[in-house]
Design a protein around this motif. Sequence first.
Motif, short mmCIF file in Angstrom:
data_model
loop_
_atom_site.label_atom_id
_atom_site.label_comp_id
_atom_site.label_asym_id
_atom_site.label_seq_id
_atom_site.Cartn_x
_atom_site.Cartn_y
_atom_site.Cartn_z
N VAL A 131 0.85 -1.20 0.00
CA VAL A 131 0.00 0.00 0.00
C VAL A 131 0.88 1.25 0.00
O VAL A 131 0.60 2.22 -0.71
N LEU A 159 2.07 1.82 -3.42
CA LEU A 159 0.96 2.37 -4.20
C LEU A 159 0.80 3.85 -3.92
O LEU A 159 0.62 4.65 -4.84
N LEU A 170 -5.86 5.59 1.50
CA LEU A 170 -4.82 4.56 1.45
C LEU A 170 -4.03 4.52 2.75
O LEU A 170 -3.63 3.45 3.22
N ARG A 216 -2.30 1.73 -11.66
CA ARG A 216 -3.32 0.68 -11.79
C ARG A 216 -2.74 -0.70 -11.52
O ARG A 216 -3.31 -1.49 -10.78
N CYS A 251 -1.79 -1.16 -7.95
CA CYS A 251 -3.04 -1.32 -7.21
C CYS A 251 -3.54 -2.77 -7.32
O CYS A 251 -3.98 -3.36 -6.32
N THR A 269 -1.44 -4.83 -5.11
CA THR A 269 -1.85 -4.57 -3.72
C THR A 269 -3.06 -5.42 -3.38
O THR A 269 -3.13 -6.02 -2.29
N GLU A 270 -4.01 -5.48 -4.29
CA GLU A 270 -5.21 -6.30 -4.06
C GLU A 270 -4.84 -7.77 -3.85
O GLU A 270 -5.34 -8.42 -2.94
N ILE A 277 -9.84 -1.09 -2.86
CA ILE A 277 -8.64 -1.33 -3.68
C ILE A 277 -9.06 -1.85 -5.07
O ILE A 277 -8.50 -1.42 -6.09
N LEU A 290 -10.48 1.01 -6.96
CA LEU A 290 -9.44 2.00 -7.21
C LEU A 290 -8.65 1.67 -8.48
O LEU A 290 -8.33 2.57 -9.27
N SER A 291 -8.36 0.40 -8.72
CA SER A 291 -7.64 0.05 -9.94
C SER A 291 -8.49 0.37 -11.17
O SER A 291 -7.96 0.84 -12.18
#
Length: 182
Positions: free
Chosen positions: A34, A37, A64, A125, A128, A131-132, A152, A155-156
């Motif tokens: 995160v 990101l 975030l 992207r 992100c 991150t997911e 998340i 967000l992408s």
Amino acid sequence: MKVYTKTGDKGKTALIGGKRVKKDHPRIEAYGTVDELMAHVALLMDLLNNKNDQEFLSWILERLMTISSILAAEGDIIKKIPELKPENVVLIEKKIDEMEAALEPLHSFILPGGHPVISQCHIVRTVCRRTERVIVALESEYSVPDPVNEYINRLSDYFFVLSRKIAKELNIMPKNWTPIVD
């Protein structure tokens, strides 16, 4: 207070609440991703000239940081951490819908690029998306509040649509992907 504490020199760090864990602990990996990101979002924000987009990215950075805090906390201390609310996900969806309303429908995959700001949107992207994946892996061992994954994930999508919006503003035609069969 000094930046360096030397307490992590042996490969351990503290979660919020004080519990010490190895630096490759799934929580550290999650909130570290995160953090990465956030750095990419900040760069994108600095590259943009649109004040509204910059303000929204600043709002995203705040959320975030909340997510990072949630992922770094364990036990009862989580009750003292700011909460990510479902309304945050809804706001992202509204922003996506607003941008998409001004864009042509997609008929194929598009390739990243065309301008450094567009490319940075795609970097954000993809970070992100990673991150997911890291948060989903964390969830196999630890509890993560539902709005975190939803936020998340959405967000992408936001950064993909933002890349298209910026391409339109800069009058840059997206490069459609055409599968090549050799």
